[in-house]
Enzyme design. Structure first.
Site, PDB file in Angstrom:
ATOM      1  N   ASP A 137      -5.562  -2.957  -3.027  1.00 35.01           N
ATOM      2  CA  ASP A 137      -4.894  -1.755  -3.552  1.00 35.01           C
ATOM      3  C   ASP A 137      -3.792  -2.146  -4.526  1.00 35.01           C
ATOM      4  OD1 ASP A 137      -3.395   1.027  -3.308  1.00 35.01           O
ATOM      5  OD2 ASP A 137      -5.277   1.295  -2.237  1.00 35.01           O
TER       6      ASP A 137
ATOM      7  N   ASP B  40      -6.418   6.027  -9.058  1.00 31.43           N
ATOM      8  CA  ASP B  40      -5.334   6.819  -8.477  1.00 31.43           C
ATOM      9  C   ASP B  40      -4.608   7.619  -9.558  1.00 31.43           C
ATOM     10  OD1 ASP B  40      -3.605   7.715  -6.531  1.00 31.43           O
ATOM     11  OD2 ASP B  40      -3.005   5.729  -5.840  1.00 31.43           O
TER      12      ASP B  40
ATOM     13  N   ASN C 205      -0.693   9.529  -9.465  1.00 27.94           N
ATOM     14  CA  ASN C 205       0.341   9.797  -8.463  1.00 27.94           C
ATOM     15  C   ASN C 205       1.498  10.688  -8.861  1.00 27.94           C
ATOM     16  OD1 ASN C 205      -0.447   8.441  -5.999  1.00 27.94           O
ATOM     17  ND2 ASN C 205      -0.420   6.580  -7.221  1.00 27.94           N
TER      18      ASN C 205
ATOM     19  N   ASP D 118      -3.239  10.823   1.993  1.00 32.70           N
ATOM     20  CA  ASP D 118      -2.468   9.646   2.392  1.00 32.70           C
ATOM     21  C   ASP D 118      -2.088   9.733   3.862  1.00 32.70           C
ATOM     22  OD1 ASP D 118      -2.586   8.301   0.057  1.00 32.70           O
ATOM     23  OD2 ASP D 118      -0.612   8.879  -0.658  1.00 32.70           O
TER      24      ASP D 118
END
Ligand code: DGJ
Length: 697
Positions: A339, A451, A453, A520
């Site tokens: 990640d 991703d 964010n 999450d």
């Protein structure tokens, strides 16, 4: 042909549903019917005629127009709003002609033009006959040499059978608490569900279901979604004359589009369906559609992955990842994903985004040697990226500060220390394509977690060729171009869409990504709620779910595994801290998951007892050929004495005999469905039971 057409009437029939529209005597394109498929073409009602009520309304207010422009005495929520070059803000659409084509799917296109201005609006209908769904979108064209300003262009409006006794179910939520369901009565007025954040967001989802006293397995449900990964709007309106209508489209909040001659504006697709078998059947229709039509690898079972985020956060390097990889491989993991934290100067969330090459301190030999190690352990390798973002502390930002979304006179609001690259710009798109293409070409990467964010702020676009408010749409189109190009160049890569968890889950992004990281929040009992909401419109194979250490002191590892096994199983705990017993249990559950994953990922899902409404819940998956099924049962926390509810299985073949693991004897599918079974559980315990059809030969 499932489209019956005459010069003024169109009936669209799918397997069990039908949708009819036509020209009324005044020549307006009006809705006629949406519901169960009827035996004869003559059964469908005629188009609605204008009626007179009072001078305060005007006749057109009553007509359930198929695609009403803002004009005249139509006070209903319009689907189209434009301003012409001479400042006239009234659009009067007249039907011109239609085409019906048959391949690969039957399609109807109805062409309308404004009565005075050279604006052409084509309404498209594509039938997914076997999947029982209709896809709709709209093309706007400017046939003049003057721009037309489009201020709203929805993808579809649906009118429900006359009545004001409907309920709307929609999704709301927030970060780490996504996909909460809300069912509320629709009352006269307008209800809006929308996103204004550049992505669909955790706050809402581009999905709705309208029903009249439906339950999970019975009753009428009209449902829809928008295949769009940006701002969307759903409006549900009940008029003062008991007419209920739902619209969906790109959000018109802060939106404008300078429609130039020769550059059509095509709206995203809206998908809709109708069922008499409740919310469960509505979900299953969408699940099949997503697997069969939308996602790139709909027939390939997803691998069990390990993701290192919650174990190492930003502290990744070859040694730490290798240790985790070794344990993961021993447990049976098939894909190892590194990640955040691997790239240039990425030690915290305040630097590095934009510089997509390995950090020289953490990976002095590049990524190659770690990837080789992972491959030697028998696993594929995956990587995290956040390509739409940039940290001000990055080489990219120092070189191109003008590439971010911003207003020149305003401070650039940072969120998680980052700014958003303006993907509406072609140079930005080209940069991301080139950078990720290099990464994928130089390394043996099988999986990318993409991703995103933060939500947008200061949505400016200085040198926009058209109206700067086109940003909301052009950004998403740019994202699709980038992702689409990369997918074409690297067709075997599996992509996962993440936006701080479930901020971008939609049929649009799933044309590129096979999976969604839906939250999450990896605490298993909370996850049961989130997963159930997600399952309303998206299937289990698109739902990545990790077993982590969140709630480890309270929730047994087996329970945590069973929750994650309801989707695409992943592991995300700190394996270095797992003792031998935990690793053994993990290996055992992963082995079981591999045996049953095709039933879960590709089967029909039945939410037998809702986790959002109960502390004891059950979900079942049935293979398409009905030979196999899997039942998951969970109990979170309930005071004893507790009267166990019966679990009534679903989806089995009535006459065939089935065995249920742990239960005595083989009984008919009908018996398991009608008589039911009990699965006793203590608090925070769970069970997975395999159900098998008994072979007759
Ligand atoms: C947000 C994601 O949802 C997490 O899973 C993780 O990838 C972090 N970003 C990394 O920054």
């Amino acid at each position: 042909m499932p489209i019956h057409s005459s010069p003024s009437s169109w009936i669209l029939e799918t397997r069990k549903a039908a949708y009819a529209l036509g020209l009324n005597p005044a020549g307006l394109l009006t809705h006629r019917y949406w519901g169960a498929r009827l035996p004869y073409v003559e059964d469908y009602p005629s188009p609605f005629n204008p009626v007179h009520w009072a001078s305060t309304d005007g006749p057109h207010h009553f007509v359930p127009e198929e695609y009403p422009g803002y004009a005249g005495t139509k006070y209903v929520d319009p689907t189209l709003k434009v301003t012409f070059a001479d400042a006239v803000r009234d659009v009067v659409l007249e039907f011109q002609d239609f085409t019906v084509t048959g391949s690969p799917q039957p399609e109807l296109a109805l062409r309308l033009t404004d009565s005075v201005y050279p604006l052409q609006v084509t309404l498209h209908y594509r039938l997914h006959e076997e999947l029982d769904l209709i896809e709709r979108w709209v093309t706007l064209e400017n046939l003049s040499d003057q721009p037309i300003l489009v201020e709203r262009a929805f993808s579809a409006k649906w009118t429900l059978p006359q009545g004001d006794d409907y309920s709307l179910t929609h999704m709301y939520g927030r970060h780490i608490d996504e996909f909460r369901m809300k069912r509320e009565s629709l009352t006269p007025g307008l209800k809006i569900v929308e996103s204004r954040r550049l992505i669909p967001s955790h706050r809402a989802a581009p999905w709705f279901a309208v029903d009249r006293n439906a339950s999970e397995e019975s009753g009428e449900v009209w449902f829809g979604t928008l295949a769009w990964s940006g701002n969307f709007k759903i409006t549900a309106e009940v008029t003062e004359f008991a007419s209920t209508r739902v619209s969906i489209g790109v959000n018109d909040w802060d939106f404008a589009w300078k429609l130039m001659p020769g550059e059509p504006l095509v709206t995203p697709s809206a998908l809709s369906g109708y069922t008499q078998n409740g919310f469960g059947a509505a979900s299953r229709l969408f699940h099949d559609y997503v697997r069969d039509v939308v996602i790139p690898h709909g027939k390939v079972p997803h691998k069990v992955l390990y993701n290192s985020w919650e174990a190492t956060f930003f502290n990744v390097d070859e040694a730490s990842q290798s240790k985790l990889a070794e344990i993961a491989a021993q447990m049976g993991v098939e894909l190892f994903v590194m990640d955040d934290g691997w790239f240039h100067k990425r030690n915290r969330d305040n630097a590095g985004l934009g510089d997509w090459f390995p950090d020289a301190v953490k990976f002095p030999n590049g990524l190659g040697s770690l990837i080789q190690k992972v491959n030697d352990l028998g696993m594929q390798f995956g990587l995290w990226v956040e390509p739409e973002m940039v940290n001000p502390d990055s080489d990219l930002y120092r070189a191109h500060p003008d590439w971010v979304i911003h207003f020149p006179t305003r401070a650039r609001t940072e969120s998680r220390n980052q700014l958003i690259l303006n993907l509406a710009r072609v140079d930005v798109q080209d940069f991301i394509i080139a950078t990720l293409d290099t990464l994928l070409s130089e390394n043996n990467i099988a999986f990318i977690k993409w991703d995103m964010n933060r939500g947008v702020s200061e949505p400016g676009w200085q040198d926009a060729p058209g109206d700067p408010r086109e940003l909301w749409v052009r950004y998403v189109q740019g994202l699709y171009r980038v992702w689409g190009t990369l997918r074409e160049r690297h067709p075997n890569v599996i992509w996962q869409s993440c936006a701080s968890g479930g901020g971008r889950p939609d049929f649009g992004i799933l044309r590129f990504a096979d999976q969604v990281w839906i939250s999450d929040n990896t605490e298993a009992t909370a996850r049961l709620h989130i997963q159930e909401g997600y399952s309303q419109f998206l299937p289990a194979n698109t739902m990545e779910a990790w077993v982590t250490d969140w709630g480890r002191d309270l929730v047994p590892l087996e329970f945590r595994f069973h929750v994650s096994m309801c989707g695409t199983l992943g592991v995300g705990g700190n394996l270095l801290q797992w003792d031998q017993a935990e690793r053994k249990l993990a290996a055992d559950r992963i082995r079981l998951y591999k045996e049953i994953r095709e039933v879960i990922q590709f089967g029909d899902q039945y939410r037998l007892i809702s986790a959002q409404k109960n502390e004891y819940s059950a979900v079942q998956y049935v293979s398409k050929d009905k030979s196999e099924s899997v039942l998951f049962v969970f109990r979170t926390y309930i005071r004893d004495p507790f009267n166990l509810p019966m679990i009534y299985l679903r989806g089995l073949e009535a006459e065939a005999r089935y065995t249920v693991e742990g239960m005595e004897g083989a009984r008919s599918g009908k018996a398991w469905m009608e008589v039911g079974l009990k699965v006793p559980l203590l608090n925070l315990h769970s069970k997975v039971l395999r159900i098998q059809r008994v072979r007759t030969s």
